[in-house]
Scaffold this motif. Structure first.
Motif, PDB file in Angstrom:
ATOM      1  N   MET A 223      26.894 -47.880 -20.491  1.00 58.99           N
ATOM      2  CA  MET A 223      26.157 -48.093 -19.247  1.00 58.99           C
ATOM      3  C   MET A 223      24.679 -47.741 -19.414  1.00 58.99           C
ATOM      4  O   MET A 223      23.789 -48.481 -18.980  1.00 58.99           O
ATOM      5  CB  MET A 223      26.773 -47.251 -18.127  1.00 58.99           C
ATOM      6  N   LEU A 224      24.396 -46.629 -20.072  1.00 64.69           N
ATOM      7  CA  LEU A 224      23.012 -46.212 -20.256  1.00 64.69           C
ATOM      8  C   LEU A 224      22.262 -47.156 -21.192  1.00 64.69           C
ATOM      9  O   LEU A 224      21.057 -47.391 -21.012  1.00 64.69           O
ATOM     10  CB  LEU A 224      22.963 -44.784 -20.788  1.00 64.69           C
ATOM     11  N   ALA A 225      22.950 -47.703 -22.192  1.00 64.06           N
ATOM     12  CA  ALA A 225      22.305 -48.654 -23.095  1.00 64.06           C
ATOM     13  C   ALA A 225      21.885 -49.912 -22.337  1.00 64.06           C
ATOM     14  O   ALA A 225      20.764 -50.425 -22.509  1.00 64.06           O
ATOM     15  CB  ALA A 225      23.249 -49.016 -24.239  1.00 64.06           C
ATOM     16  N   ILE A 226      22.764 -50.423 -21.473  1.00 61.57           N
ATOM     17  CA  ILE A 226      22.416 -51.603 -20.677  1.00 61.57           C
ATOM     18  C   ILE A 226      21.313 -51.262 -19.685  1.00 61.57           C
ATOM     19  O   ILE A 226      20.391 -52.059 -19.454  1.00 61.57           O
ATOM     20  CB  ILE A 226      23.656 -52.133 -19.945  1.00 61.57           C
ATOM     21  N   ALA A 227      21.385 -50.058 -19.096  1.00 64.55           N
ATOM     22  CA  ALA A 227      20.345 -49.635 -18.154  1.00 64.55           C
ATOM     23  C   ALA A 227      18.983 -49.560 -18.844  1.00 64.55           C
ATOM     24  O   ALA A 227      17.954 -49.903 -18.235  1.00 64.55           O
ATOM     25  CB  ALA A 227      20.705 -48.286 -17.543  1.00 64.55           C
ATOM     26  N   ALA A 228      18.954 -49.122 -20.096  1.00 68.26           N
ATOM     27  CA  ALA A 228      17.689 -49.054 -20.827  1.00 68.26           C
ATOM     28  C   ALA A 228      17.068 -50.443 -20.970  1.00 68.26           C
ATOM     29  O   ALA A 228      15.852 -50.620 -20.799  1.00 68.26           O
ATOM     30  CB  ALA A 228      17.912 -48.428 -22.207  1.00 68.26           C
ATOM     31  N   VAL A 229      17.908 -51.433 -21.265  1.00 78.09           N
ATOM     32  CA  VAL A 229      17.405 -52.810 -21.377  1.00 78.09           C
ATOM     33  C   VAL A 229      16.925 -53.308 -20.018  1.00 78.09           C
ATOM     34  O   VAL A 229      15.899 -53.999 -19.911  1.00 78.09           O
ATOM     35  CB  VAL A 229      18.498 -53.735 -21.947  1.00 78.09           C
ATOM     36  N   ALA A 230      17.662 -52.958 -18.951  1.00 79.10           N
ATOM     37  CA  ALA A 230      17.252 -53.364 -17.602  1.00 79.10           C
ATOM     38  C   ALA A 230      15.882 -52.796 -17.252  1.00 79.10           C
ATOM     39  O   ALA A 230      15.007 -53.506 -16.712  1.00 79.10           O
ATOM     40  CB  ALA A 230      18.297 -52.903 -16.586  1.00 79.10           C
ATOM     41  N   GLY A 254      19.703 -58.192 -12.605  1.00 78.92           N
ATOM     42  CA  GLY A 254      21.058 -58.517 -13.062  1.00 78.92           C
ATOM     43  C   GLY A 254      21.597 -57.507 -14.060  1.00 78.92           C
ATOM     44  O   GLY A 254      22.770 -57.126 -14.007  1.00 78.92           O
ATOM     45  N   LEU A 255      20.739 -57.060 -14.977  1.00 76.66           N
ATOM     46  CA  LEU A 255      21.177 -56.064 -15.953  1.00 76.66           C
ATOM     47  C   LEU A 255      21.448 -54.722 -15.288  1.00 76.66           C
ATOM     48  O   LEU A 255      22.307 -53.960 -15.754  1.00 76.66           O
ATOM     49  CB  LEU A 255      20.119 -55.916 -17.044  1.00 76.66           C
ATOM     50  N   SER A 262      29.710 -51.520 -15.782  1.00 72.84           N
ATOM     51  CA  SER A 262      30.361 -51.279 -17.072  1.00 72.84           C
ATOM     52  C   SER A 262      31.038 -49.919 -17.150  1.00 72.84           C
ATOM     53  O   SER A 262      31.777 -49.648 -18.099  1.00 72.84           O
ATOM     54  CB  SER A 262      29.332 -51.388 -18.203  1.00 72.84           C
ATOM     55  N   SER A 263      30.811 -49.038 -16.179  1.00 66.19           N
ATOM     56  CA  SER A 263      31.386 -47.701 -16.224  1.00 66.19           C
ATOM     57  C   SER A 263      31.482 -47.153 -14.808  1.00 66.19           C
ATOM     58  O   SER A 263      30.676 -47.505 -13.943  1.00 66.19           O
ATOM     59  CB  SER A 263      30.513 -46.764 -17.078  1.00 66.19           C
ATOM     60  N   GLY A 264      32.478 -46.311 -14.580  1.00 68.53           N
ATOM     61  CA  GLY A 264      32.613 -45.690 -13.268  1.00 68.53           C
ATOM     62  C   GLY A 264      33.931 -46.008 -12.616  1.00 68.53           C
ATOM     63  O   GLY A 264      34.737 -46.796 -13.110  1.00 68.53           O
ATOM     64  N   HIS A 265      34.173 -45.355 -11.460  1.00 64.64           N
ATOM     65  CA  HIS A 265      35.435 -45.503 -10.752  1.00 64.64           C
ATOM     66  C   HIS A 265      35.726 -46.951 -10.409  1.00 64.64           C
ATOM     67  O   HIS A 265      36.812 -47.464 -10.668  1.00 64.64           O
ATOM     68  CB  HIS A 265      35.406 -44.682  -9.452  1.00 64.64           C
TER      69      HIS A 265
END
Length: 529
Positions: A223-230, A254-255, A262-265
């Motif tokens: 999740m953090l890797a995708i957030a970094a790209v966002a 969108g990202l 990608s992660s979470g409840h």
């Protein structure tokens, strides 16, 4: 305009396709059973320790604390679907031992606990398992999540406003840049806090390599890797012009949705084919709305505010409809029944969030139906009133982020219901006889029991009769006795038994082998609320 709409739909479709589920859906993991059972007394040291969970898990930290208080790491184990089989250390002495476990579940959240058992006889004083992560770590987890929300929603959403609605006023551009930078700073902080929570460590252990390895083993790292790209894409959108800026702006929002899906409840809930796209649409909707508030508040201080407001007003209804529709789906699946809103921490956080959202919606409606026409008519006082109202909306949106970040610590009612419905299992092992017993459901109330009897060599045990008794001395409940009936498959069953209270129940199996031989097996089982 039609070309822009087609571009937006294509990008949304591509991102939604990336959310297609790749594995089965899981809930928040719960411990269903352990061998040795919690509170049991063994005649000799076990060769292995087993933990059975409600879903597959990945071990983070396993320790066995002996009667002398010394902790021994357990690094030899096997994963067998939902069962974790741990090789016991040699030379375990008499007394009480504590198996302390910490695992990560499919939704990326660490869970932990301990199982207490004794060899020979209980110790006078039971050893104490290490404390879990403290308040400081929980505060760090919450604060880093709020900072990440600011980056993804205010930062990436503000970049979309700049690319698709109107250029940013200088003050708004500075605020959007600050939000994106704050989101970037939250990435390593979130990862480190996750590692501390995973291992149950305090802030002083933040620099230890094991903390970061544990964090990288959870789905939060993806999740953090995708957030970094966002966040990087948000910066690109701010500093790009024309079509490149518009594409980068939409990709950033969108990202952001893809990251939190990608992660979470919610992302781990079933059916994932519905839930992950719902999370994606909800997050993207929040970013498009929340990210517009700061630029809009600053734009309303300029003489050309009417044109900016008109462009914003033409786009926001579709965004709000997407946000509310996806939010309704998420709430219905996660809460399941209205009582869950009151009875669970998750539900109470949701109610608080909904209250804040209602306030924001009310202010937005007032602006739309009372103030917009006056601003378009060129009234300065209307622009000033609307700017102040939008600023209040932004403050309420920040409060919503802080409230939503509390969900990191609250399993949803859906997950709690799945965990409580899991069967309780116990294994009783003696030289003469063994029994595998399953209680469905493993919580207080009516249960169905299935028992498989074996001899000391794991072969079939011929028995003429079998009866069980359950007692809960702590609750003042004397023995409840029931005969078991053997089915054609050789499994003994009991139906219609009710265990009225949660807690630790003692179980005794009376196995009649012949008219002259009776074998009795005793164990304890934990019944969940």
């Amino acid at each position: 305009m039609a070309a822009r709409l087609r571009l937006f739909l294509v990008l949304i479709g591509l991102l939604a396709a990336a959310l297609a589920p790749t594995s089965g859906a899981f809930a928040h993991a719960a411990l269903n059973g352990a061998s040795p059972a919690d509170g049991s007394v063994l005649p000799s040291a076990p060769s292995e320790l087993t933990l059975t969970f409600s879903e597959p898990v990945s071990p983070l930290a396993l320790r066995l604390i002996g009667p002398d208080g010394q902790a021994r790491p357990l690094d030899r184990y096997q994963l067998r679907d939902q069962m974790l089989v741990i090789s016991a250390p040699g030379a375990l002495g008499a007394g009480t031992h504590v198996l302390s476990w910490r695992v990560v579940s499919a939704d990326g959240h660490p869970v932990g606990g301990s199982v207490l058992f004794s060899i020979g006889a209980p110790s006078a004083t039971a050893p104490i398992a290490e404390a879990q992560a403290g308040v400081s770590v929980r505060i760090l987890l919450w604060a880093s999540r709020v900072a990440l929300y600011l980056g993804l929603f205010i930062g990436c959403g503000g970049a979309v406003f700049a690319a698709w609605v109107a250029p940013l006023p200088p003050a708004a551009r500075s605020g959007i840049n600050a939000a994106l930078l704050l989101g970037l700073a939250a990435l390593p902080t979130s990862l480190g806090a996750q590692g501390l929570d995973a291992l149950g460590a305090d802030l002083g252990a933040l620099l230890q390599p094991a903390v970061w390895r544990a964090a990288l083993a959870t789905s939060l790292s993806l999740m953090l890797a995708i957030a970094a790209v966002a966040l990087a894409t948000g910066f690109l959108a701010l500093w790009s012009a024309g079509l490149a800026g518009r594409i980068a702006g939409l990709l950033g929002a969108g990202l952001a949705g893809l990251a939190l899906a990608s992660s979470g409840h919610a992302s781990a809930a079933s059916p994932q084919a519905l839930m992950r796209p719902a999370v994606f649409l909800h997050v993207a909707g929040v970013a498009l709305w929340a990210g517009a508030l700061l630029p809009l508040a600053k734009a309303l201080n300029k003489p050309d505010a009417a044109a900016t407001l008109r462009r914003f007003s033409s786009r926001i209804p579709a965004v709000i409809a997407m946000l509310l529709g996806s939010g309704l789906v998420l709430a219905v699946v996660q809460v399941e029944r209205p009582a869950g809103l009151i009875e669970t921490s998750y539900g109470r956080v949701l109610l608080a969030k909904l209250g804040l959202v209602a306030l924001v919606m009310g202010l937005a409606a007032f602006n739309r139906w009372r103030q917009t026409s006056q601003v378009e008519a060129g009234r300065l006082s209307a622009r000033r009133v609307m700017a102040r109202i939008v600023t209040v909306e932004l403050a309420l949106m920040l409060a919503i982020f802080g409230t939503a970040a509390l969900w990191r610590f609250t399993p949803p009612p859906r997950a709690l219901a799945i965990a409580s419905a899991q069967p309780a299992t116990i294994h009783i092992h003696t030289l003469k006889a063994m029994a595998d017993m399953t209680l469905t459901q493993g919580r207080a109330g009516p249960v169905a029991i299935a028992i498989v009897l074996m001899n000391g060599e794991f072969g079939p045990l011929p028995a003429k009769e079998l009866s069980l008794s359950f007692a809960n001395a702590a609750a003042g409940i004397e023995a409840i006795e029931r005969p078991a009936i053997r089915g054609t498959d050789g499994v003994w069953r009991i139906e219609g038994l009710s265990l009225p209270r949660p807690g630790r129940w003692s179980v005794e199996l009376a196995i009649l082998i012949s008219d002259f031989e009776m074998i009795r097996l005793t164990e304890t089982v934990e019944i969940r609320p």
